[in-house]
Design a protein around this motif. Structure first.
Motif, PDB file in Angstrom:
ATOM      1  N   GLN A 282       0.831  -1.202   0.000  1.00 22.46           N
ATOM      2  CA  GLN A 282       0.000   0.000   0.000  1.00 22.46           C
ATOM      3  C   GLN A 282       0.870   1.259   0.000  1.00 22.46           C
ATOM      4  OE1 GLN A 282      -2.682   0.083   3.320  1.00 22.46           O
ATOM      5  NE2 GLN A 282      -3.775   1.886   2.596  1.00 22.46           N
ATOM      6  N   LEU A 283       1.977   1.237   0.738  1.00 23.01           N
ATOM      7  CA  LEU A 283       2.897   2.376   0.786  1.00 23.01           C
ATOM      8  C   LEU A 283       3.562   2.605  -0.563  1.00 23.01           C
ATOM      9  CD1 LEU A 283       4.404   4.538   2.433  1.00 23.01           C
ATOM     10  CD2 LEU A 283       6.033   2.772   3.085  1.00 23.01           C
ATOM     11  N   VAL A 284       3.965   1.516  -1.216  1.00 20.65           N
ATOM     12  CA  VAL A 284       4.601   1.630  -2.534  1.00 20.65           C
ATOM     13  C   VAL A 284       3.605   2.177  -3.540  1.00 20.65           C
ATOM     14  CG1 VAL A 284       5.569   0.283  -4.437  1.00 20.65           C
ATOM     15  CG2 VAL A 284       6.349  -0.129  -2.111  1.00 20.65           C
ATOM     16  N   SER A 285       2.372   1.712  -3.483  1.00 21.94           N
ATOM     17  CA  SER A 285       1.344   2.178  -4.412  1.00 21.94           C
ATOM     18  C   SER A 285       0.983   3.644  -4.190  1.00 21.94           C
ATOM     19  CB  SER A 285       0.089   1.322  -4.275  1.00 21.94           C
ATOM     20  OG  SER A 285       0.368  -0.010  -4.624  1.00 21.94           O
ATOM     21  N   ALA A 286       1.196   4.138  -2.964  1.00 21.22           N
ATOM     22  CA  ALA A 286       0.893   5.540  -2.668  1.00 21.22           C
ATOM     23  C   ALA A 286       1.898   6.484  -3.323  1.00 21.22           C
ATOM     24  CB  ALA A 286       0.874   5.764  -1.161  1.00 21.22           C
TER      25      ALA A 286
ATOM     26  N   GLN B  70       5.411  -1.408 -11.607  1.00 19.59           N
ATOM     27  CA  GLN B  70       5.713  -1.865 -10.251  1.00 19.59           C
ATOM     28  C   GLN B  70       7.200  -1.734  -9.940  1.00 19.59           C
ATOM     29  OE1 GLN B  70       3.797  -3.091  -7.704  1.00 19.59           O
ATOM     30  NE2 GLN B  70       1.948  -2.574  -8.828  1.00 19.59           N
ATOM     31  N   LYS B  71       8.061  -2.070 -10.900  1.00 16.89           N
ATOM     32  CA  LYS B  71       9.506  -1.978 -10.669  1.00 16.89           C
ATOM     33  C   LYS B  71       9.947  -0.530 -10.470  1.00 16.89           C
ATOM     34  CE  LYS B  71      10.935  -6.328 -12.220  1.00 16.89           C
ATOM     35  NZ  LYS B  71      12.079  -7.132 -12.374  1.00 16.89           N
ATOM     36  N   VAL B  72       9.318   0.399 -11.185  1.00 19.21           N
ATOM     37  CA  VAL B  72       9.642   1.814 -10.994  1.00 19.21           C
ATOM     38  C   VAL B  72       9.239   2.251  -9.592  1.00 19.21           C
ATOM     39  CG1 VAL B  72       9.045   4.161 -11.731  1.00 19.21           C
ATOM     40  CG2 VAL B  72       9.550   2.431 -13.429  1.00 19.21           C
ATOM     41  N   TRP B  73       8.061   1.876  -9.171  1.00 16.90           N
ATOM     42  CA  TRP B  73       7.585   2.255  -7.831  1.00 16.90           C
ATOM     43  C   TRP B  73       8.470   1.637  -6.750  1.00 16.90           C
ATOM     44  CZ3 TRP B  73       1.585   1.305  -8.320  1.00 16.90           C
ATOM     45  CH2 TRP B  73       1.050   2.249  -9.209  1.00 16.90           C
ATOM     46  N   ILE B  74       8.838   0.366  -6.939  1.00 19.98           N
ATOM     47  CA  ILE B  74       9.671  -0.325  -5.957  1.00 19.98           C
ATOM     48  C   ILE B  74      11.059   0.305  -5.892  1.00 19.98           C
ATOM     49  CG2 ILE B  74      10.811  -2.530  -5.457  1.00 19.98           C
ATOM     50  CD1 ILE B  74       8.213  -3.872  -6.519  1.00 19.98           C
ATOM     51  N   SER B  75      11.609   0.677  -7.051  1.00 21.50           N
ATOM     52  CA  SER B  75      12.928   1.311  -7.030  1.00 21.50           C
ATOM     53  C   SER B  75      12.870   2.673  -6.337  1.00 21.50           C
ATOM     54  CB  SER B  75      13.505   1.444  -8.443  1.00 21.50           C
ATOM     55  OG  SER B  75      12.736   2.339  -9.201  1.00 21.50           O
ATOM     56  N   LYS B  76      11.770   3.398  -6.503  1.00 23.41           N
ATOM     57  CA  LYS B  76      11.621   4.675  -5.789  1.00 23.41           C
ATOM     58  C   LYS B  76      11.499   4.444  -4.289  1.00 23.41           C
ATOM     59  CE  LYS B  76       9.745   7.518  -9.463  1.00 23.41           C
ATOM     60  NZ  LYS B  76       8.658   8.379  -9.917  1.00 23.41           N
ATOM     61  N   ALA B  77      10.811   3.369  -3.900  1.00 27.28           N
ATOM     62  CA  ALA B  77      10.692   3.045  -2.479  1.00 27.28           C
ATOM     63  C   ALA B  77      12.055   2.669  -1.900  1.00 27.28           C
ATOM     64  CB  ALA B  77       9.697   1.899  -2.280  1.00 27.28           C
ATOM     65  N   ARG B  78      12.850   1.923  -2.660  1.00 28.23           N
ATOM     66  CA  ARG B  78      14.203   1.579  -2.190  1.00 28.23           C
ATOM     67  C   ARG B  78      15.060   2.830  -2.061  1.00 28.23           C
ATOM     68  NH1 ARG B  78      14.881  -3.756  -5.909  1.00 28.23           N
ATOM     69  NH2 ARG B  78      14.039  -5.235  -4.404  1.00 28.23           N
ATOM     70  N   ALA B  79      14.906   3.748  -3.005  1.00 34.96           N
ATOM     71  CA  ALA B  79      15.659   5.006  -2.923  1.00 34.96           C
ATOM     72  C   ALA B  79      15.237   5.807  -1.698  1.00 34.96           C
ATOM     73  CB  ALA B  79      15.461   5.825  -4.197  1.00 34.96           C
TER      74      ALA B  79
END
Length: 136
Positions: A25-29, A71-80
């Protein structure tokens, strides 16, 4: 459970599946890295590796789906956002203390002299060719 800085405090007690749902949910936000939620996550050294693990699981789950690229773009932003340094606590500002400024000394005068004339260089001499003969 809602996403907010106060909710992050309870994430330490969640099971892996519940934490996965919250992180998804946090990644999707798509919150910016300096958002209060990400700051709250970064403040807990035990929570950061768990969230990284969940992000890796989300990336593996997204592989092969129609939304994989997004999804990979969102996940990479979350990792950053997890990699950003933790902000130091803000200290209260004190009144600046006036410092004595020493009187400036005049700069020394540098005299420029012309370079001394050098002797003209002579061209290198030709070395005579030496022939060696074998004895005998």
């Amino acid at each position: 459970m809602a996403i907010g800085p106060s909710a992050v405090e309870r994430w330490l007690d969640l099971s892996t599946e519940e934490l996965r749902a919250q992180v998804k949910q946090l990644v999707s936000a798509r919150l910016p890295g300096d958002h209060a939620v990400w700051q709250a996550v970064r403040r807990h050294p035990a929570l950061v590796p768990r969230v990284r693990g969940v992000l890796s699981g989300l990336a593996a789950t997204a592989a092969g789906s129609k939304d994989e690229a997004m999804q990979k773009v969102w996940i990479s932003k979350a990792r950053a956002a997890l990699d950003q340094p933790v902000a130091a606590p803000v200290k209260t500002a004190r009144k600046p203390v006036a410092k004595e400024v020493p009187a400036e000394e005049p700069e020394p005068v540098i005299e420029l002299r012309e370079p001394e004339p050098q002797e003209p260089r002579q061209p290198p001499r030709a070395v005579p060719t030496m022939l060696f003969q074998e004895p005998g």
